[in-house]
Enzyme design. Structure first.
Site, PDB file in Angstrom:
ATOM      1  N   TYR A 152      -4.624  -1.042  -1.276  1.00 57.18           N
ATOM      2  CA  TYR A 152      -4.559  -1.989  -2.394  1.00 57.18           C
ATOM      3  C   TYR A 152      -3.715  -3.173  -1.958  1.00 57.18           C
ATOM      4  CZ  TYR A 152      -3.507  -3.782  -7.081  1.00 57.18           C
ATOM      5  OH  TYR A 152      -3.379  -4.571  -8.198  1.00 57.18           O
ATOM      6  N   ASP A 247       0.056  -5.392   5.403  1.00 61.98           N
ATOM      7  CA  ASP A 247       0.558  -5.557   4.035  1.00 61.98           C
ATOM      8  C   ASP A 247       1.744  -4.605   3.884  1.00 61.98           C
ATOM      9  OD1 ASP A 247       1.113  -5.532   1.365  1.00 61.98           O
ATOM     10  OD2 ASP A 247      -0.967  -5.342   0.689  1.00 61.98           O
ATOM     11  N   LYS A 275       8.329  -6.902  -3.513  1.00 61.32           N
ATOM     12  CA  LYS A 275       9.169  -5.809  -4.012  1.00 61.32           C
ATOM     13  C   LYS A 275      10.637  -5.923  -3.569  1.00 61.32           C
ATOM     14  CE  LYS A 275       5.172  -2.823  -4.612  1.00 61.32           C
ATOM     15  NZ  LYS A 275       4.861  -2.765  -6.020  1.00 61.32           N
TER      16      LYS A 275
HETATM   17  N1  HOZ Z   1      -0.163  -1.272  -8.800  1.00 61.26           N
HETATM   18  C1  HOZ Z   1       1.228  -1.037  -8.838  1.00 61.26           C
HETATM   19  C2  HOZ Z   1       1.662   0.053  -7.948  1.00 61.26           C
HETATM   20  N2  HOZ Z   1       0.915   0.279  -6.794  1.00 61.26           N
HETATM   21  C3  HOZ Z   1       1.674  -0.760 -10.233  1.00 61.26           C
HETATM   22  C4  HOZ Z   1       2.630  -1.771 -10.682  1.00 61.26           C
HETATM   23  C5  HOZ Z   1       3.122  -1.615 -12.115  1.00 61.26           C
HETATM   24  O1  HOZ Z   1       2.400  -1.092 -12.954  1.00 61.26           O
HETATM   25  O2  HOZ Z   1       4.225  -2.033 -12.375  1.00 61.26           O
END
Ligand code: HOZ
Length: 438
Positions: A152, A247, A275
């Protein structure tokens, strides 16, 4: 703030808030996985967090294994970060003009991440990966990209093909709204399968701009690279003039100071970050070799911009965290020790209970997969028993431990997780597994 077993907890305030949220926010949340849809039940609305703990709107406390999905490597409300944000805010929340702290953050990133000679700050991981792919296309003059099933890279159109994280959680790895034009330039390979990537490169000669991957996947659960996988991709990119993009939004500064590229010894051409580098404020970044990065506007022709890019609050918070990472000599040993003990505890419980579920961990991120076979790619991740994961997730909440509400996410812990949290988590894990299999 501490958590005990929450078996008697009530969540009536969270329920009321979720009802209200659904009236004005799609699905009641601002990011899909938070809705608890794949595990069932009501999402918990969080009031505050401190160190290794989170407290919901009903006053229930949990040991937190999300850490805001990665940023909180030193735990919540670390005094350095709180102080940095407080002192920055007095000077205004945004200028739309350059500031010194942007240089300081960039310098720390350049010093610590092997592949990065220059770096551009943006506002999220999604922006970072979209911008990095555009840059790779502009630099190579080629259109196609290769990505991996179950990886992702945020929600940019051309990444939402066979995507992990929320897209996998909701069984929609190919989102409606992504045009055929976008999809046709995205080629999808099997994770941990260099031969498959070779086939795609060979059948699209001279057309591949970049290969982008999570070098340690975190969005189909935590799936480490198999030996030779990263090295194979590096060699393939060198041979065909393809830009290799790691990534490291999740893994940067998490699994080592220099991320996966340092820990596994394979250096990409470009890296995306997010992050941790914002200390919990909205930040992303992309960086890499000078000759590639100098293709970005205003030094080069590839356009990318942002009103809030390099935002002073985010930069001050990020600087506080990165400086602490640079200065804490035993940081990764501390995290490794906790991770090893946690993994041993979970494996011990599984063994005692006669269960063969597969576990993974690299540094301070990992997964317990409800699958008896090894999980090495998206297909094996999807073969997990998702219903059992849902039951396990709720049983862990009852035990005072907050995990990701999806099998297709990783757990993260911080330097604030210590002996007490370890003991409680291992006990919780045992009781939760017993309940799931009662
Ligand atoms: N897609 C995010 C984790 N892989 C989730 C982020 C969130 O919901 O804060």
């Amino acid at each position: 703030m501490q958590a005990g077993s929450n078996l008697q907890r009530t969540i009536s305030t969270s329920k009321q808030l979720f009802d209200a949220a659904q009236q004005v926010i799609p699905g009641g949340v601002n990011s899909p996985v938070r809705a608890f849809k794949s595990v069932g039940g009501t999402p918990l609305f969080i009031e505050r967090a401190e160190g290794a703990y989170m407290e919901d709107a009903d006053g229930n406390r949990y040991i937190d294994y999300i850490g805001s999905w990665g940023p909180m490597i030193f735990g919540h409300t670390h005094p350095d970060v709180v102080e940095a944000v407080k002192s920055a805010v007095d000077n205004s929340t945004s200028f739309g003009a350059p500031t010194k702290v942007e240089i300081d953050v960039a310098q720390l990133i350049v010093d610590m991440v092997p592949s990065i000679e220059k770096v551009r700050m943006v506002n999220s991981g999604t922006e970072a990966t979209m911008s990095a792919a555009r840059l790779a296309r502009g630099y190579t003059g080629r259109d196609k990209i290769i990505k991996f099933e179950g990886n992702y890279h945020g929600h940019g159109d051309f990444f939402l093909i066979e995507a992990g994280s929320g897209a996998a959680t909701f069984g929609e790895p190919n989102s409606p709204g992504v045009t055929e034009g976008n999809a046709k330039d995205t080629l999808v390979a099997r994770y941990n399968d260099v031969e498959h990537v070779e086939t795609l490169v060979d059948s699209n000669p001279g057309e591949i701009a970049c290969i982008i991957l999570e070098p340690l996947a975190g969005n189909m659960g935590c799936v480490p690279p198999e030996p030779g996988f990263l090295e194979g991709l590096r060699a393939l990119c060198d041979e065909h003039g393809i830009v290799l993009i790691f990534d490291e939004v999740m893994t940067g500064f998490r699994v080592a100071r220099g991320g996966v590229q340092e820990r596994f010894g394979v250096v990409p051409d470009m890296t995306t970050l997010g992050k941790i580098i914002g200390g919990g404020l909205p930040v992303g970044a992309y960086g890499g070799r000078k000759d590639i990065m100098d293709f970005v506007s205003p030094s080069g022709p590839v356009y990318q911009a942002g009103t809030l890019s390099g935002n002073p609050l985010a930069m001050r918070a990020g600087y506080a965290v990165l400086k602490k990472i640079a200065d804490t000599t035993d940081l990764y040993d501390t995290l490794e020790a906790y991770g090893q003990a946690l993994e041993e505890g979970i494996k011990g419980n599984l063994n005692d209970l006669g269960l063969n579920y597969y576990t993974t961990r690299v540094g301070s991120m990992g997964s317990l997969f409800f699958n008896e076979d090894r999980v090495v790619d998206f297909a094996s991740a999807q073969a997990c028993d998702l219903e059992r994961y849902g039951k396990y997730f709720h049983a862990m909440l009852d035990e005072g431990v907050y995990l990701a509400p999806s099998q297709f996410e990783a757990y993260f812990f911080s330097t604030m997780h210590g002996a007490e949290e370890l003991e409680q988590t291992i006990k919780a894990n045992r009781r939760a597994l017993e309940r799931v299999h009662a």
